[in-house]
Design a protein around this motif. Sequence first.
Motif, mmCIF file in Angstrom:
data_model
loop_
_atom_site.group_PDB
_atom_site.id
_atom_site.type_symbol
_atom_site.label_atom_id
_atom_site.label_comp_id
_atom_site.label_asym_id
_atom_site.label_seq_id
_atom_site.Cartn_x
_atom_site.Cartn_y
_atom_site.Cartn_z
ATOM 1 N N GLY A 12 0.819 -1.221 0.000
ATOM 2 C CA GLY A 12 0.000 0.000 0.000
ATOM 3 C C GLY A 12 0.847 1.262 0.000
ATOM 4 O O GLY A 12 0.528 2.240 -0.679
ATOM 5 N N ALA A 13 1.942 1.238 0.760
ATOM 6 C CA ALA A 13 2.825 2.407 0.816
ATOM 7 C C ALA A 13 3.477 2.657 -0.538
ATOM 8 O O ALA A 13 3.582 3.809 -0.991
ATOM 9 N N VAL A 14 3.916 1.611 -1.193
ATOM 10 C CA VAL A 14 4.556 1.763 -2.510
ATOM 11 C C VAL A 14 3.548 2.294 -3.526
ATOM 12 O O VAL A 14 3.838 3.235 -4.279
ATOM 13 N N ILE A 15 2.368 1.709 -3.550
ATOM 14 C CA ILE A 15 1.335 2.157 -4.493
ATOM 15 C C ILE A 15 0.943 3.600 -4.193
ATOM 16 O O ILE A 15 0.820 4.432 -5.105
ATOM 17 N N TRP A 53 13.099 -1.038 0.968
ATOM 18 C CA TRP A 53 12.146 -1.607 1.921
ATOM 19 C C TRP A 53 12.125 -3.125 1.838
ATOM 20 O O TRP A 53 12.001 -3.811 2.839
ATOM 21 N N LYS A 54 12.237 -3.625 0.616
ATOM 22 C CA LYS A 54 12.276 -5.074 0.427
ATOM 23 C C LYS A 54 13.503 -5.661 1.126
ATOM 24 O O LYS A 54 13.414 -6.666 1.824
ATOM 25 N N ASP A 55 14.652 -5.003 0.962
ATOM 26 C CA ASP A 55 15.871 -5.485 1.603
ATOM 27 C C ASP A 55 15.753 -5.457 3.130
ATOM 28 O O ASP A 55 16.161 -6.393 3.814
ATOM 29 N N VAL A 56 15.185 -4.369 3.646
ATOM 30 C CA VAL A 56 14.993 -4.265 5.093
ATOM 31 C C VAL A 56 14.037 -5.356 5.574
ATOM 32 O O VAL A 56 14.286 -6.013 6.595
ATOM 33 N N ALA A 57 12.951 -5.552 4.837
ATOM 34 C CA ALA A 57 11.974 -6.575 5.220
ATOM 35 C C ALA A 57 12.616 -7.970 5.205
ATOM 36 O O ALA A 57 12.370 -8.784 6.104
ATOM 37 N N GLN A 58 13.443 -8.241 4.206
ATOM 38 C CA GLN A 58 14.101 -9.542 4.136
ATOM 39 C C GLN A 58 15.068 -9.732 5.303
ATOM 40 O O GLN A 58 15.103 -10.800 5.916
ATOM 41 N N SER A 59 15.855 -8.704 5.600
ATOM 42 C CA SER A 59 16.819 -8.847 6.702
ATOM 43 C C SER A 59 16.094 -8.999 8.036
ATOM 44 O O SER A 59 16.495 -9.811 8.878
ATOM 45 N N LYS A 60 15.016 -8.232 8.240
ATOM 46 C CA LYS A 60 14.238 -8.373 9.479
ATOM 47 C C LYS A 60 13.607 -9.767 9.544
ATOM 48 O O LYS A 60 13.572 -10.384 10.606
ATOM 49 N N GLY A 61 13.115 -10.239 8.419
ATOM 50 C CA GLY A 61 12.526 -11.580 8.385
ATOM 51 C C GLY A 61 13.548 -12.642 8.761
ATOM 52 O O GLY A 61 13.239 -13.571 9.509
#
Length: 129
Positions: A12-15, A53-61
Amino acid sequence: MSDNNGKDFVVGAVIGAAVGASLALMFAPKSGKELRGDINQGAIQVRERASEWKDVAQSKGLEWKDIAQAKGQEWKEKATEKGTELKQKTQDITSNVQTKIQDLRKTDQNVANEEQSLATTDLEKEETN
């Protein structure tokens, strides 16, 4: 927050960022060529931000996955330890109960022998009288 809510928020944020940037650029007083250039720049920036954001989400995951695995292993070890302790306590209690039962049987046997001895003695006394 569940994984689905976090994923929905990022999408939603990206869109929202893309739509907002596009609307801002469309309503700005610029020529078509400038406007297309600005839209392209905005799209590039949105794509870069989404990639970050994708990279941050992956590292947090991955961090959360490692934490979850460590906690799971810790809980498994504690459960195994407690199970072993309970097994030992159960064996001790069973042994104690069996010992008490044997003691009671011996006591019952001694009482029965004494009663039989007394009965025999009483009979012998009656026979002699």
